[in-house]
Motif scaffolding. Sequence first.
Motif, PDB file in Angstrom:
ATOM      1  N   ASN A   1       0.844  -1.198   0.000  1.00 28.27           N
ATOM      2  CA  ASN A   1       0.000   0.000   0.000  1.00 28.27           C
ATOM      3  C   ASN A   1       0.877   1.244   0.000  1.00 28.27           C
ATOM      4  N   GLY A   2       0.784   2.029  -1.064  1.00 29.28           N
ATOM      5  CA  GLY A   2       1.571   3.245  -1.185  1.00 29.28           C
ATOM      6  C   GLY A   2       2.891   3.075  -1.907  1.00 29.28           C
ATOM      7  N   VAL A   3       3.159   1.888  -2.450  1.00 30.47           N
ATOM      8  CA  VAL A   3       4.419   1.636  -3.152  1.00 30.47           C
ATOM      9  C   VAL A   3       4.552   2.562  -4.366  1.00 30.47           C
ATOM     10  N   PRO A   4       5.754   3.073  -4.660  1.00 31.78           N
ATOM     11  CA  PRO A   4       5.941   3.873  -5.871  1.00 31.78           C
ATOM     12  C   PRO A   4       5.595   3.034  -7.108  1.00 31.78           C
ATOM     13  N   THR A   5       4.916   3.618  -8.042  1.00 27.34           N
ATOM     14  CA  THR A   5       4.501   2.875  -9.244  1.00 27.34           C
ATOM     15  C   THR A   5       5.550   2.892 -10.343  1.00 27.34           C
ATOM     16  N   ASP A   6       6.656   3.604 -10.122  1.00 31.87           N
ATOM     17  CA  ASP A   6       7.707   3.667 -11.135  1.00 31.87           C
ATOM     18  C   ASP A   6       8.900   2.764 -10.830  1.00 31.87           C
ATOM     19  N   GLY A   7       8.795   1.937  -9.789  1.00 34.51           N
ATOM     20  CA  GLY A   7       9.873   1.015  -9.434  1.00 34.51           C
ATOM     21  C   GLY A   7      10.994   1.639  -8.631  1.00 34.51           C
ATOM     22  N   SER A   8      10.868   2.891  -8.271  1.00 29.70           N
ATOM     23  CA  SER A   8      11.930   3.559  -7.525  1.00 29.70           C
ATOM     24  C   SER A   8      12.022   3.048  -6.092  1.00 29.70           C
ATOM     25  N   VAL A   9      13.120   3.388  -5.445  1.00 23.75           N
ATOM     26  CA  VAL A   9      13.348   2.983  -4.060  1.00 23.75           C
ATOM     27  C   VAL A   9      12.276   3.623  -3.179  1.00 23.75           C
ATOM     28  N   TRP A  10      11.692   2.817  -2.290  1.00 21.10           N
ATOM     29  CA  TRP A  10      10.585   3.247  -1.440  1.00 21.10           C
ATOM     30  C   TRP A  10      11.108   3.624  -0.064  1.00 21.10           C
ATOM     31  N   LEU A  11      11.347   4.904   0.140  1.00 21.28           N
ATOM     32  CA  LEU A  11      11.895   5.381   1.406  1.00 21.28           C
ATOM     33  C   LEU A  11      10.881   6.139   2.244  1.00 21.28           C
ATOM     34  N   LYS A  12       9.674   6.323   1.727  1.00 24.73           N
ATOM     35  CA  LYS A  12       8.631   7.038   2.471  1.00 24.73           C
ATOM     36  C   LYS A  12       8.052   6.106   3.535  1.00 24.73           C
ATOM     37  N   GLU A  13       7.937   6.643   4.723  1.00 24.62           N
ATOM     38  CA  GLU A  13       7.379   5.899   5.851  1.00 24.62           C
ATOM     39  C   GLU A  13       8.073   4.551   5.985  1.00 24.62           C
ATOM     40  N   GLY A  14       7.380   3.531   6.413  1.00 24.05           N
ATOM     41  CA  GLY A  14       7.997   2.222   6.583  1.00 24.05           C
ATOM     42  C   GLY A  14       8.977   2.185   7.742  1.00 24.05           C
ATOM     43  N   ASN A  15       9.597   1.038   7.930  1.00 25.13           N
ATOM     44  CA  ASN A  15      10.539   0.824   9.024  1.00 25.13           C
ATOM     45  C   ASN A  15      11.949   1.138   8.532  1.00 25.13           C
ATOM     46  N   LYS A  16      12.506   2.268   8.950  1.00 25.01           N
ATOM     47  CA  LYS A  16      13.814   2.668   8.458  1.00 25.01           C
ATOM     48  C   LYS A  16      14.963   1.825   9.025  1.00 25.01           C
ATOM     49  N   GLU A  17      14.672   0.977   9.978  1.00 26.64           N
ATOM     50  CA  GLU A  17      15.698   0.095  10.543  1.00 26.64           C
ATOM     51  C   GLU A  17      15.790  -1.245   9.801  1.00 26.64           C
ATOM     52  N   ARG A  18      14.842  -1.493   8.884  1.00 22.61           N
ATOM     53  CA  ARG A  18      14.813  -2.762   8.157  1.00 22.61           C
ATOM     54  C   ARG A  18      14.684  -2.517   6.663  1.00 22.61           C
ATOM     55  N   SER A  19      15.243  -3.420   5.881  1.00 25.20           N
ATOM     56  CA  SER A  19      15.112  -3.396   4.424  1.00 25.20           C
ATOM     57  C   SER A  19      14.770  -4.800   3.951  1.00 25.20           C
ATOM     58  N   PRO A  20      14.070  -4.895   2.817  1.00 29.42           N
ATOM     59  CA  PRO A  20      13.706  -6.225   2.307  1.00 29.42           C
ATOM     60  C   PRO A  20      14.925  -7.035   1.880  1.00 29.42           C
ATOM     61  N   LEU A  21      14.842  -8.317   2.134  1.00 30.08           N
ATOM     62  CA  LEU A  21      15.806  -9.289   1.633  1.00 30.08           C
ATOM     63  C   LEU A  21      15.073 -10.130   0.590  1.00 30.08           C
ATOM     64  N   ARG A  22      15.717 -10.401  -0.524  1.00 33.15           N
ATOM     65  CA  ARG A  22      15.072 -11.157  -1.591  1.00 33.15           C
ATOM     66  C   ARG A  22      15.965 -12.299  -2.064  1.00 33.15           C
ATOM     67  N   GLY A  23      15.361 -13.320  -2.646  1.00 32.43           N
ATOM     68  CA  GLY A  23      16.085 -14.372  -3.347  1.00 32.43           C
ATOM     69  C   GLY A  23      16.333 -15.671  -2.621  1.00 32.43           C
ATOM     70  N   GLY A  24      16.241 -15.680  -1.305  1.00 30.27           N
ATOM     71  CA  GLY A  24      16.529 -16.923  -0.575  1.00 30.27           C
ATOM     72  C   GLY A  24      18.029 -17.143  -0.435  1.00 30.27           C
ATOM     73  N   SER A  25      18.405 -18.282   0.123  1.00 22.40           N
ATOM     74  CA  SER A  25      19.824 -18.580   0.310  1.00 22.40           C
ATOM     75  C   SER A  25      20.059 -20.086   0.341  1.00 22.40           C
ATOM     76  N   TRP A  26      21.327 -20.448   0.432  1.00 26.20           N
ATOM     77  CA  TRP A  26      21.716 -21.852   0.516  1.00 26.20           C
ATOM     78  C   TRP A  26      21.173 -22.502   1.783  1.00 26.20           C
ATOM     79  N   PHE A  27      20.907 -21.721   2.785  1.00 33.22           N
ATOM     80  CA  PHE A  27      20.528 -22.189   4.112  1.00 33.22           C
ATOM     81  C   PHE A  27      19.026 -22.452   4.253  1.00 33.22           C
ATOM     82  N   ILE A  28      18.243 -21.940   3.319  1.00 33.00           N
ATOM     83  CA  ILE A  28      16.789 -21.860   3.486  1.00 33.00           C
ATOM     84  C   ILE A  28      16.058 -22.831   2.568  1.00 33.00           C
ATOM     85  N   ASP A  29      14.767 -23.012   2.838  1.00 35.60           N
ATOM     86  CA  ASP A  29      13.973 -23.933   2.028  1.00 35.60           C
ATOM     87  C   ASP A  29      13.597 -23.325   0.678  1.00 35.60           C
ATOM     88  N   SER A  30      13.041 -24.149  -0.179  1.00 33.54           N
ATOM     89  CA  SER A  30      12.718 -23.778  -1.559  1.00 33.54           C
ATOM     90  C   SER A  30      11.671 -22.672  -1.663  1.00 33.54           C
TER      91      SER A  30
END
Length: 168
Positions: A101-130
């Motif tokens: 809700n409120g995500v930029p529609t142009d794909g730009s970095v979303w720095l408005k509001e949200g939790n400034k102490e956390r950022s999304p992690l994507r892609g998974g890892s060798w350690f995690i499930d499928s």
Amino acid sequence: EAVEFCKRLSKLKGRYYRLPSEAEWEYACRAGTTTPFYFGETITPELVNYNGNYTYGDGLEGEYREQTIPVGQFPPNAFGLYDMHGNVFEWCADRWHDDYNGVPTDGSVWLKEGNKERSPLRGGSWFIDSYNCRSAFRDCGNGRKLHYYVVGFRVVCYVNSYIPPTFE
């Protein structure tokens, strides 16, 4: 530290480098596909470095390497990008938001509001499930100061021009 790396690389190379937005990361990962993985509906350890003890879709159990492996061991996606699924989680530049809700529609970095102490992690890892390696999976990690052996990053570079950086 990833942001600082991008700042220094930008200065050294004279081009603007930064972490991708979450939208850019997913676009790059999918490479024009709509399936859970850029290569289809299922995942196997022959295509991705993840915990092969877990299956997804019609996939079968397979090798669990228990460590990162050199990039490029598996086929790239249609954009020529390697290891968008598995190996290490990748930081995105956005602040963490619980929903879109409120995500930029142009794909730009979303720095408005949200939790400034956390950022999304994507892609998974060798350690995690499928399941956590899917193109659409997002994790809030343990904060931006996380130092963990299953987390890394890739950078976006503006090739044709230097755009002054705006780092948070």
